[in-house]
Design a protein around this motif. Sequence first.
Motif, PDB file in Angstrom:
ATOM      1  N   VAL A 274       0.830  -1.201   0.000  1.00  0.00           N
ATOM      2  CA  VAL A 274       0.000   0.000   0.000  1.00  0.00           C
ATOM      3  C   VAL A 274       0.870   1.258   0.000  1.00  0.00           C
ATOM      4  CG1 VAL A 274      -1.671   1.331   1.343  1.00  0.00           C
ATOM      5  CG2 VAL A 274      -1.959  -1.134   1.075  1.00  0.00           C
ATOM      6  N   ARG A 275       1.925   1.248   0.805  1.00  0.00           N
ATOM      7  CA  ARG A 275       2.834   2.398   0.836  1.00  0.00           C
ATOM      8  C   ARG A 275       3.399   2.666  -0.555  1.00  0.00           C
ATOM      9  NH1 ARG A 275       8.262   4.158   1.902  1.00  0.00           N
ATOM     10  NH2 ARG A 275       9.075   2.133   1.247  1.00  0.00           N
ATOM     11  N   LEU A 298      13.545   7.094  -4.020  1.00  0.00           N
ATOM     12  CA  LEU A 298      14.341   6.680  -2.868  1.00  0.00           C
ATOM     13  C   LEU A 298      13.452   6.373  -1.667  1.00  0.00           C
ATOM     14  CD1 LEU A 298      17.274   9.226  -3.223  1.00  0.00           C
ATOM     15  CD2 LEU A 298      17.415   6.739  -3.494  1.00  0.00           C
ATOM     16  N   ILE A 299      12.392   7.157  -1.484  1.00  0.00           N
ATOM     17  CA  ILE A 299      11.463   6.885  -0.390  1.00  0.00           C
ATOM     18  C   ILE A 299      10.759   5.554  -0.609  1.00  0.00           C
ATOM     19  CG2 ILE A 299       9.325   7.669   0.715  1.00  0.00           C
ATOM     20  CD1 ILE A 299      10.279  10.549   0.199  1.00  0.00           C
ATOM     21  N   ALA A 300      10.422   5.248  -1.880  1.00  0.00           N
ATOM     22  CA  ALA A 300       9.787   3.966  -2.177  1.00  0.00           C
ATOM     23  C   ALA A 300      10.744   2.804  -1.967  1.00  0.00           C
ATOM     24  CB  ALA A 300       9.262   3.962  -3.613  1.00  0.00           C
ATOM     25  N   SER A 304      13.968   3.584   5.618  1.00  0.00           N
ATOM     26  CA  SER A 304      14.743   4.429   6.527  1.00  0.00           C
ATOM     27  C   SER A 304      14.947   5.809   5.911  1.00  0.00           C
ATOM     28  CB  SER A 304      16.105   3.774   6.808  1.00  0.00           C
ATOM     29  OG  SER A 304      17.048   4.717   7.257  1.00  0.00           O
ATOM     30  N   SER A 305      14.539   6.858   6.638  1.00  0.00           N
ATOM     31  CA  SER A 305      14.759   8.221   6.143  1.00  0.00           C
ATOM     32  C   SER A 305      16.243   8.536   6.048  1.00  0.00           C
ATOM     33  CB  SER A 305      14.072   9.233   7.069  1.00  0.00           C
ATOM     34  OG  SER A 305      12.669   9.091   6.996  1.00  0.00           O
ATOM     35  N   ARG A 306      17.044   7.939   6.927  1.00  0.00           N
ATOM     36  CA  ARG A 306      18.486   8.168   6.851  1.00  0.00           C
ATOM     37  C   ARG A 306      19.046   7.671   5.525  1.00  0.00           C
ATOM     38  NH1 ARG A 306      23.135   6.262  11.210  1.00  0.00           N
ATOM     39  NH2 ARG A 306      24.919   6.974   9.974  1.00  0.00           N
ATOM     40  N   ALA A 307      18.610   6.477   5.093  1.00  0.00           N
ATOM     41  CA  ALA A 307      19.086   5.939   3.813  1.00  0.00           C
ATOM     42  C   ALA A 307      18.633   6.817   2.659  1.00  0.00           C
ATOM     43  CB  ALA A 307      18.585   4.509   3.636  1.00  0.00           C
ATOM     44  N   VAL A 308      17.423   7.368   2.743  1.00  0.00           N
ATOM     45  CA  VAL A 308      16.919   8.258   1.693  1.00  0.00           C
ATOM     46  C   VAL A 308      17.808   9.492   1.567  1.00  0.00           C
ATOM     47  CG1 VAL A 308      15.007   9.783   1.033  1.00  0.00           C
ATOM     48  CG2 VAL A 308      14.525   7.480   1.894  1.00  0.00           C
ATOM     49  N   VAL A 309      18.090  10.133   2.696  1.00  0.00           N
ATOM     50  CA  VAL A 309      18.894  11.363   2.673  1.00  0.00           C
ATOM     51  C   VAL A 309      20.316  11.060   2.208  1.00  0.00           C
ATOM     52  CG1 VAL A 309      19.866  13.196   4.108  1.00  0.00           C
ATOM     53  CG2 VAL A 309      17.489  12.485   4.433  1.00  0.00           C
ATOM     54  N   ALA A 344       5.313  10.682   4.263  1.00  0.00           N
ATOM     55  CA  ALA A 344       6.664  10.168   4.032  1.00  0.00           C
ATOM     56  C   ALA A 344       7.650  11.317   3.831  1.00  0.00           C
ATOM     57  CB  ALA A 344       6.666   9.243   2.821  1.00  0.00           C
ATOM     58  N   LEU A 345       7.251  12.345   3.084  1.00  0.00           N
ATOM     59  CA  LEU A 345       8.119  13.507   2.883  1.00  0.00           C
ATOM     60  C   LEU A 345       8.362  14.231   4.197  1.00  0.00           C
ATOM     61  CD1 LEU A 345       6.519  14.818  -0.433  1.00  0.00           C
ATOM     62  CD2 LEU A 345       8.810  13.854  -0.205  1.00  0.00           C
TER      63      LEU A 345
END
Length: 367
Positions: A274-275, A298-300, A304-309, A344-345
Amino acid sequence: MEIIESLGSAIDREWKQAHYQTAAFPRIASALLAEARLHEHVGLRELTNWLSDGRPLPVQSNGDFGDAQIHLFNRPRWYIEALLWHSGRTGIHEHAFSGAFCVVEGRSFQAAYEFVEETRVHNCFLLGHMSVARTELLEPGAVQTIQSGERFSHAVVHLESPTISIVARTINDALARDQFGYEPPFLLRHRIGPFLSEETTRLRTLRFLHRVAPAHAAEFAARLIAHADVESAFDILRDVLLVDTGAFGDLYTRAERRIGEPMPKLRQVLLETVRRFHLSTALADTRLRWQQRLLLSLIATHTSSRAVVDDLERLLPSDDPGGLLKSLLDEMAALNLNALTTEALDRVRSHASGRGRVAGSGATVLG
């Protein structure tokens, strides 16, 4: 096209010298695609000119991968094709063939994955641990080797329109297993057969009922769950969760009570489905710039937000990475994307602010 004919002849000649060994084809295709520098010679205009010049085309396939699929060069064991994309993303998948592709127009994001099997419900429905092996930005000129089967699994998001890739590939690899798809974070599966199964018929009926008689759909789904095996229960619950979240809880409880393991793991797969569905919907928004699509990709890919950044800073180098991220987040906040994507953002913004990367919306850049 002369450059494609030249490339095809060179690949065929070198592969013949290697006695048509399957293992040799990806190496040969990758090297010659890179050497050809097709992105300097082939694009949308060249392809459409070639298609419309009145000459007979190579035999075409009836495949539906991409928004347009054009065979450019055919040999009995392999072929070269162009894949044209307007937008969108592929699911995480393996390949039943080997070869290589190169990007000739547009940018794409690629994530490669690894899977370690833990439980085999049956040969086409496997549970295990899935992890991201690498992520990269594919720009014109980029070449990617394709190994058949579990040796290479990936997902691609097309960040610009159009995006065009040229693929040199075997027709299939005799010893490779059929193409499996991945559903994070735990599931590897393959749908069997060209004909509609009993379960496919039931699922199509359920989808129809969701559109025309929602109350009847919930009752029908409950009756299906009462007799469903693990795989069928998963598909029923996924369909329900995407359209009727209120009915999901009771149906899942019934399925878990009757089936037991591995339903808790499959529940996590369902929630991740769903996400990703909502993020894919946001990715299709035509107002987005390719850099914003990269952030959503990257969010998909990462939970982890750390991995995204960290990945964004690596893939989009900048003298002011915090300022770049803040700019992307502020612009996307103004687009009023769907609620799940906005959440998510916001999580990415919160994490980056905590690391001193960006300030809150409307504030000054910190670092």
